[in-house]
Design an enzyme around this catalytic site. Structure first.
Site, short mmCIF file in Angstrom:
data_model
loop_
_atom_site.label_atom_id
_atom_site.label_comp_id
_atom_site.label_asym_id
_atom_site.label_seq_id
_atom_site.Cartn_x
_atom_site.Cartn_y
_atom_site.Cartn_z
N LYS A 34 92.68 52.22 44.59
CA LYS A 34 92.78 51.91 46.01
C LYS A 34 93.88 51.90 46.97
CE LYS A 34 89.50 48.69 46.06
NZ LYS A 34 88.75 47.65 46.76
N ARG A 129 77.79 42.62 51.24
CA ARG A 129 78.68 43.05 51.84
C ARG A 129 78.29 45.16 52.04
NH1 ARG A 129 84.63 44.18 49.09
NH2 ARG A 129 84.04 44.99 47.13
N HIS A 158 79.35 44.16 42.02
CA HIS A 158 80.60 43.28 42.77
C HIS A 158 80.55 42.29 42.29
CE1 HIS A 158 84.83 43.39 43.41
NE2 HIS A 158 84.42 42.92 44.10
N ARG A 211 85.24 48.31 35.43
CA ARG A 211 86.23 48.63 36.91
C ARG A 211 87.89 47.61 36.92
NH1 ARG A 211 81.32 47.65 39.93
NH2 ARG A 211 82.43 46.36 40.75
N TYR A 250 115.88 34.63 65.90
CA TYR A 250 115.50 35.15 66.93
C TYR A 250 115.19 33.77 67.27
CZ TYR A 250 115.21 39.97 67.75
OH TYR A 250 114.92 41.04 67.71
N CYS A 296 113.30 38.86 61.03
CA CYS A 296 112.78 40.29 62.14
C CYS A 296 111.90 41.34 61.40
CB CYS A 296 114.70 40.50 62.59
SG CYS A 296 115.32 39.48 62.79
N ASP A 298 113.50 44.55 60.60
CA ASP A 298 114.38 45.58 60.04
C ASP A 298 114.92 44.76 58.70
OD1 ASP A 298 112.75 47.56 61.26
OD2 ASP A 298 114.63 46.61 63.00
#
Length: 369
Positions: A34, A129, A158, A211, A250, A296, A298
């Protein structure tokens, strides 16, 4: 790769984890890929798990399944999440199995025409679910699918608390699941309830498939000797000595207590390295270095004990900083951390003992123009 931030994915480790866990469960093996294989690259991970013995691939949505088909994978693929009934023709055309998860979906699929549709009935045993909660509803869904010509190849539930070491809820769920399956008296080709955790510890006389998702990457509270397959790295951009009493980043949330060596590294919250990492540590040249000031978009800044040259390797998580420890620090789970790592972070792959490929979708798109 033009930016010194990347995630390393060891496909050899993933393949080894498949072999080990498949031997433990002794059943057919569904590898859950997934969300682009938890952010690790679905096509790369798919090749590794198939070579290691996976019998089926599982994804969360139709677009993920179609992408695998378009990437050349002809193995069995199961969609574990909801699919729109309007797309039944796509499922049939690509030979993709899907969860039959609600009466609304089944009725709409039958009305559209679902002869030949491959389905796995979803049984809700407590997670609330998707799936059918009562045997009456399950039987009605089963009968309607048969009448519509669908191929009912599987049934599943599940376990939602399989990380509880007392296993009380898991045993209760299994009892409900077994009762539901046996009530249909049908020879399902695929019967599956074990997720990653249950694959390690749960033994039963009903299911014939497991699974496995997060444990592909060596993460399990029950088996600590699996191979860790994912690491995240960057490199030092620059360092500087900052005088005592100066603010960093910042909002000025960190003030130097003395003259301090501050390094800047090119990773930030746009890479999935969230602002909550402020105050945690990264590993640089033998030293654990605190992230100081706000992360920040980046970049972020770290405090060094000793200076290092630009280009020095920085480990965000890996051999010296365990991903599960990082998750605990951030009050989350390892799944979330790796799924948050954005597409602008290049993935580098180790396969058959060597670095064999790297993937960055932005560069692939630009080179195709």
């Amino acid at each position: 790769m033009y930016r010194d931030t990347w995630m390393s994915v060891d496909l050899d480790a993933i393949a080894d984890n498949v072999k080990v866990t498949k031997e433990i469960c002794g059943k057919k093996y569904i590898a859950v890929l997934k969300a682009d294989a938890y952010g690790c690259g679905d096509s790369h991970v798919a090749r590794a798990v198939i070579e290691a013995g996976a019998d089926m691939l599982a994804v969360s949505s139709l677009d993920e399944a179609v992408m695998l088909r378009n990437e050349g994978f002809h193995e069995k693929i199961l969609i574990l999440g909801p699919v729109n009934a309007d797309d039944v023709d796509v499922l049939i055309r690509y030979g993709i199995s899907t969860a039959a998860y609600s009466m609304e979906f089944i009725k709409a699929a039958a009305a559209k025409g679902c002869k030949g549709l491959l389905v796995h009935l979803a049984v809700d045993t407590g997670m609330n679910r998707i799936g059918f909660k009562t045997k009456k509803d399950l039987k009605e869904a089963f009968d309607l699918l048969q009448q519509a010509g669908a191929v009912i190849e599987g049934i599943f539930t599940h376990f939602y608390r399989s990380d509880d070491f007392d296993h009380v809820v898991t045993n209760q769920q299994y009892a409900k699941f077994k009762d539901a399956v046996t009530s249909l008296n049908y020879p399902f080709e695929w019967i599956h309830c074990d997720n990653s955790d249950a694959t390690i510890f749960f033994k039963d006389d009903l299911s014939n498939a497991c699974r496995v998702g997060i444990t592909l990457y060596g993460i399990s509270p029950y088996k600590k000797d699996l191979k860790k397959a994912i690491s995240l790295y960057t490199r030092v951009s620059m360092t500087k000595t900052v005088k005592a009493g100066e603010e960093i980043g910042y909002g000025g949330t960190y003030t130097t207590k003395k003259d301090e060596i501050i390094a800047t590294i090119p990773i930030g919250y746009a890479d999935g390295f969230i602002r909550a990492n402020q105050g945690r540590h990264v590993y640089i040249d033998g030293q654990m270095c605190e992230i100081v000031g706000r992360v920040c978009m980046d970049q972020c800044m770290v405090r060094l004990d000793h200076d290092v040259p630009a280009g020095t390797l920085v480990e965000i998580f890996g051999p010296h900083i365990d991903l599960e420890d990082m998750a605990a620090d951030l009050h989350t789970i390892s799944y979330e951390i790796i799924c948050l790592i954005s597409g602008r972070v290049t993935r580098k792959y180790i396969w058959h003992g060597q670095e064999y490929d790297e993937d960055n979708p932005r560069l692939s798109l630009s080179s195709a123009k």
